[in-house]
Design an enzyme around this catalytic site. Structure first.
Site, PDB file in Angstrom:
ATOM      1  N   GLU A 145      63.474  -9.022  45.597  1.00 16.41           N
ATOM      2  CA  GLU A 145      63.058 -10.048  44.648  1.00 16.41           C
ATOM      3  C   GLU A 145      61.742  -9.668  43.983  1.00 16.41           C
ATOM      4  O   GLU A 145      61.579  -9.846  42.769  1.00 16.41           O
ATOM      5  CB  GLU A 145      62.925 -11.402  45.353  1.00 16.41           C
ATOM      6  CG  GLU A 145      64.245 -11.988  45.788  1.00 16.41           C
ATOM      7  CD  GLU A 145      64.128 -13.192  46.707  1.00 16.41           C
ATOM      8  OE1 GLU A 145      65.178 -13.656  47.175  1.00 16.41           O
ATOM      9  OE2 GLU A 145      63.001 -13.668  46.959  1.00 16.41           O
ATOM     10  N   ALA A 171      60.300 -15.159  52.948  1.00 19.76           N
ATOM     11  CA  ALA A 171      61.065 -14.688  54.103  1.00 19.76           C
ATOM     12  C   ALA A 171      61.527 -15.908  54.901  1.00 19.76           C
ATOM     13  O   ALA A 171      60.801 -16.889  55.040  1.00 19.76           O
ATOM     14  CB  ALA A 171      60.197 -13.783  54.985  1.00 19.76           C
TER      15      ALA A 171
END
Length: 176
Positions: free
Chosen positions: A86, A21
């Site tokens: 992902e 992130a």
């Protein structure tokens, strides 16, 4: 159980892809630099995605052409769209390629918090960032360098670096 390597498998362009992130970028940048300094070919979005590029296409290419995928699990990771997409791709690639690729790192989150969200990862060993960057890098290097696709010269160089760091208790910096 070990996954056998598929015949005619395309060689990887990168040793490691980093899934994270953006709020964890400071930590990831240090990790990426430490691994790159050791000769690991890294797919890191900041270096691989340029102006005008399709983010989706570049991430897909990076994931599919990497031998291993580091996922930096944090509270931020589980709040964001792209890292979760992902992760879905990582699980799919492991099944498709019939090989373990995920190298999870815990950053300011516990293993139980991760497995509460993702029960399928309960048996996957994760490294905790609280143990320090050099321990993370050494553990990742052991995994990457033991892979038969890692170049022999890089493997020998990294063995020497690990030995020097272990004996001295200090990080070895490579200067070109």
């Amino acid at each position: 159980f070990p996954f056998p390597k598929k015949k005619n498998e395309r060689p990887a362009d990168w040793d490691v892809f980093i899934s994270y992130a953006r709020k964890d970028r400071k930590f990831v940048k240090q990790l990426e630099k430490s691994l790159s300094d050791r000769g690991v070919k890294m797919w890191y979005d900041v270096k691989e995605v340029g102006i005008g590029d399709s983010i989706f296409e570049e991430i897909s290419k990076g994931l599919s052409r990497s031998r291993f995928i580091i996922a930096v699990f944090s509270k931020n990771y589980f709040r964001k769209y792209w890292p979760m997409k992902e992760l879905i791709s990582i699980v799919h690639l492991e099944a498709k390629n019939n090989r373990k690729m995920l190298l999870p790192i815990l950053k300011d989150i516990s293993h139980s918090e991760v497995t509460d969200r993702l029960p399928l990862l309960a048996d996957v060993l994760a490294l905790d960032s609280k143990n320090g960057l050099s321990k993370l890098v050494n553990a990742i290097m052991r995994k990457v360098r033991d892979d038969p696709d890692f170049p022999k010269l890089s493997r020998k160089l990294n063995d020497l670096i690990l030995q020097l760091e272990t004996e001295s208790g200090r990080k070895v910096k490579i200067v070109e």
